[in-house]
Design a protein around this motif. Structure first.
Motif, PDB file in Angstrom:
ATOM      1  N   TRP A   1      49.220  38.235  48.172  1.00  0.00           N
ATOM      2  CA  TRP A   1      50.273  39.010  48.802  1.00  0.00           C
ATOM      3  C   TRP A   1      51.632  38.357  48.587  1.00  0.00           C
ATOM      4  O   TRP A   1      51.769  37.129  48.705  1.00  0.00           O
ATOM      5  CB  TRP A   1      50.058  39.116  50.324  1.00  0.00           C
TER       6      TRP A   1
ATOM      7  N   ARG B   1      39.350  38.085  45.743  1.00  0.00           N
ATOM      8  CA  ARG B   1      40.647  37.414  45.779  1.00  0.00           C
ATOM      9  C   ARG B   1      41.706  38.426  46.156  1.00  0.00           C
ATOM     10  O   ARG B   1      41.607  39.615  45.837  1.00  0.00           O
ATOM     11  CB  ARG B   1      41.003  36.784  44.433  1.00  0.00           C
ATOM     12  N   SER B   2      42.727  37.949  46.866  1.00  0.00           N
ATOM     13  CA  SER B   2      43.845  38.810  47.225  1.00  0.00           C
ATOM     14  C   SER B   2      45.107  37.973  47.262  1.00  0.00           C
ATOM     15  O   SER B   2      45.118  36.873  47.842  1.00  0.00           O
ATOM     16  CB  SER B   2      43.604  39.465  48.585  1.00  0.00           C
TER      17      SER B   2
ATOM     18  N   LEU C   1      40.855  39.781  53.298  1.00  0.00           N
ATOM     19  CA  LEU C   1      40.945  40.638  52.120  1.00  0.00           C
ATOM     20  C   LEU C   1      41.139  42.111  52.457  1.00  0.00           C
ATOM     21  O   LEU C   1      41.481  42.899  51.601  1.00  0.00           O
ATOM     22  CB  LEU C   1      39.678  40.470  51.273  1.00  0.00           C
ATOM     23  N   THR C   2      40.906  42.500  53.720  1.00  0.00           N
ATOM     24  CA  THR C   2      40.989  43.918  54.035  1.00  0.00           C
ATOM     25  C   THR C   2      41.948  44.255  55.147  1.00  0.00           C
ATOM     26  O   THR C   2      42.261  45.422  55.339  1.00  0.00           O
ATOM     27  CB  THR C   2      39.604  44.462  54.425  1.00  0.00           C
TER      28      THR C   2
ATOM     29  N   THR D   1      44.492  42.855  44.782  1.00  0.00           N
ATOM     30  CA  THR D   1      43.208  42.534  45.394  1.00  0.00           C
ATOM     31  C   THR D   1      42.084  42.930  44.439  1.00  0.00           C
ATOM     32  O   THR D   1      42.089  44.020  43.890  1.00  0.00           O
ATOM     33  CB  THR D   1      43.019  43.264  46.736  1.00  0.00           C
TER      34      THR D   1
ATOM     35  N   TRP E   1      42.350  52.861  45.672  1.00  0.00           N
ATOM     36  CA  TRP E   1      41.600  51.742  45.125  1.00  0.00           C
ATOM     37  C   TRP E   1      40.859  52.231  43.881  1.00  0.00           C
ATOM     38  O   TRP E   1      40.421  53.368  43.807  1.00  0.00           O
ATOM     39  CB  TRP E   1      40.587  51.228  46.141  1.00  0.00           C
TER      40      TRP E   1
END
Length: 496
Positions: free
Chosen positions: A109, A106-107, A22-23, A79, A32
């Motif tokens: 892409w 949750r993310s 996630l990061t 995200t 953010w």
């Protein structure tokens, strides 16, 4: 009805992978949306451990719950992370003190535009260990009947469009569930899915070719493999009616007392939307365990909403873990993200309880489950009324005795609620409910009742105060399993 409520140190293995997924992205350098929040409450109860009558003990409970919501949305990435620390301290019964974690992350892409995607999910939450032990609402379940669960998944997706002829998707998912402070077996699953759907060139007729394979594994427990290939053919009659048929073959291998779990299957179904606010879905077919049936009716008007649904099928305990959030969000007509954006964690837990969607972290097993649900809500503008009813029956596929008499059971319940806006910034809520649990095959039956009343006041746009009164009780065939509890709770919720 849930819609009546107003909007408002783990192991390294369980956390490192979700955090990296996630990061580990250039998006960290981007802007953010960060929303810290904290809530604190004081509760007075006359039965802190939900003990049988004559053994009750009163207590003063303090709770402090700091947390933060993170969100970032860009053209190719979205995200969301929501974390909260739950700390609970008791003036008398210090053995009931506990600190737990609640995480939803949750993310998504878009790695290659319109072609390759990666989806990552992570969660951590408390679960009830057993319905046989005391179970309460509003976080009142005793510490000895709670355990934490971490779940994370990673899913790469490849999508291909063949002009207007068809669209193709290939998806792989790795999913793992880990228990903390519990002897429950951890589990993981690998799943591969392929679908080829008809494109816009076919207009009224539509078709699909699909295949999937899944392997589930419980540590020191059973394993299951499920494979399936199918074809779907259907036709659209205008914009309101779709008819379709499905035929396929499945090859399964999981612990069961059934003599055969493989073979061909078929299903016919219809989707009918006679109006923009009404939808009816139905399916009927046959699989290795017998007839398959599913039905749902949804209707929404300016003031009222109705929902009726039925479904049945084979599921595992790990497959159902977390599904209650999806079911609750569907009842409320929102996404899971919107559910947690609009309600506090205490409210979500309460909504799950009154909807019959609470889970227990039962023995690893496979079950045949049959569920009915019905709900109604009515909004007058100042008041919202709701009723929710349910019945769920499950039967173990493996009569091993591992789960004792928790394996087979039937739960039936009904709840009602009323929300009244007393003023622009003041809301009152009243809810009550009843549920009956029959542990099939043994001489035990439990009845649970609750009554909850509260009033909330928005002091400022980022500060809310709430006062609640609660009564709950359980009646059982055995007097030792019964309890009564009354409490008063004061809470402050602050967002920054």
């Amino acid at each position: 009805m849930p819609g009546a409520i107003a909007k408002r140190v783990p192991s390294a293995r369980g956390w490192i992978l979700p955090v990296l997924c996630l990061t580990s992205s250039p998006a960290l350098a981007a802007d953010w949306e960060v929303t810290p929040r904290i809530s604190g409450s004081v509760e007075i109860t006359d039965n802190v451990t939900l003990a049988p009558r004559g053994e009750e003990s009163s207590d003063l409970i303090g709770r402090i719950n700091p947390g933060v919501n993170l969100r970032r949305i860009s053209p190719r990435m979205e995200t969301r992370v929501s974390y909260r620390l739950n700390s609970r301290y008791h003036a008398s019964e210090s053995q009931e003190d506990r600190v737990s974690h609640h995480l939803r992350a949750r993310s998504d892409w878009e790695v290659i535009p319109d072609t390759f995607f990666i989806e990552a999910r992570a969660s951590r939450r408390e679960n009830v260990s057993s319905l046989l032990a005391p179970v309460g609402i509003d976080g009142s379940t005793p510490r000895g009947n709670l355990e934490e669960t971490t779940r994370y998944s990673l899913s790469p997706v490849l999508r291909t469009r063949f002009g207007s002829f068809a669209e193709q998707e290939l998806r792989y998912t790795y999913d793992e569930i880990r228990y903390h402070g519990s002897d429950r077996p951890n589990s993981d699953a690998h799943r591969v899915e392929y679908t080829l759907d008809s494109g816009a060139a076919f207009n009224r007729p539509f078709w699909q070719v699909a295949a999937s394979h899944e392997k589930e594994r419980f540590e020191s427990g059973p394993e299951g493999e499920f494979s399936e290939v199918s074809g779907t053919l259907g036709y659209r009659f205008g914009r309101s009616l779709r008819l379709f048929g499905v035929a396929g073959y499945e090859d399964n291998d999981f612990p069961t007392t059934r003599s055969d779990v493989d073979g061909g299957f078929w299903e016919v179904g219809a989707n009918w939307a006679p109006t923009r606010v009404t939808r009816i879905d139905g399916r009927y077919g046959e699989r290795y365990f017998g007839k398959t049936r599913a039905f749902s009716l949804d209707h929404r008007s300016r003031r009222a909403s109705y929902r009726l649904s039925f479904n049945e099928g084979i599921t595992s305990t790990r497959e159902r873990r977390g599904a209650q959030f999806n079911e609750l969000s569907q009842q409320l007509g929102m996404t899971v993200d919107e559910l947690f954006d609009q309600f506090t964690l205490e409210e979500v837990s309460f909504l799950l309880a009154i909807s019959g969607l609470t889970e227990e972290a039962v023995v690893a097993n496979y079950f045949f489950t049959r569920t009915w649900r019905a709900s109604w809500s009515y909004d007058t503008g100042r008041s919202v009324f709701g009723v929710n009813a349910f019945q769920t029956q499950r039967e173990s596929e493996l009569e091993s005795g591992l789960g004792l008499f928790q394996d087979n059971r039937r739960r039936t319940g009904i709840n009602a609620s009323w929300q009244w806006n007393l003023g622009p910034r003041t809301t009152s809520e009243l809810s009550t409910g009843f549920s009956n649990t029959e542990f099939l095959g043994v001489d035990r039956e439990d009845d649970r009742w609750y009554l909850r009343a509260s009033v909330s006041r928005e002091i400022t746009p980022v500060l809310t105060a709430r006062l609640a009164l609660r009564h709950q009780r359980r009646d059982s065939d055995s007097r030792a399993n019964e309890y009564r509890e009354n409490s008063i709770i004061g809470m402050l919720i602050k967002e920054f």
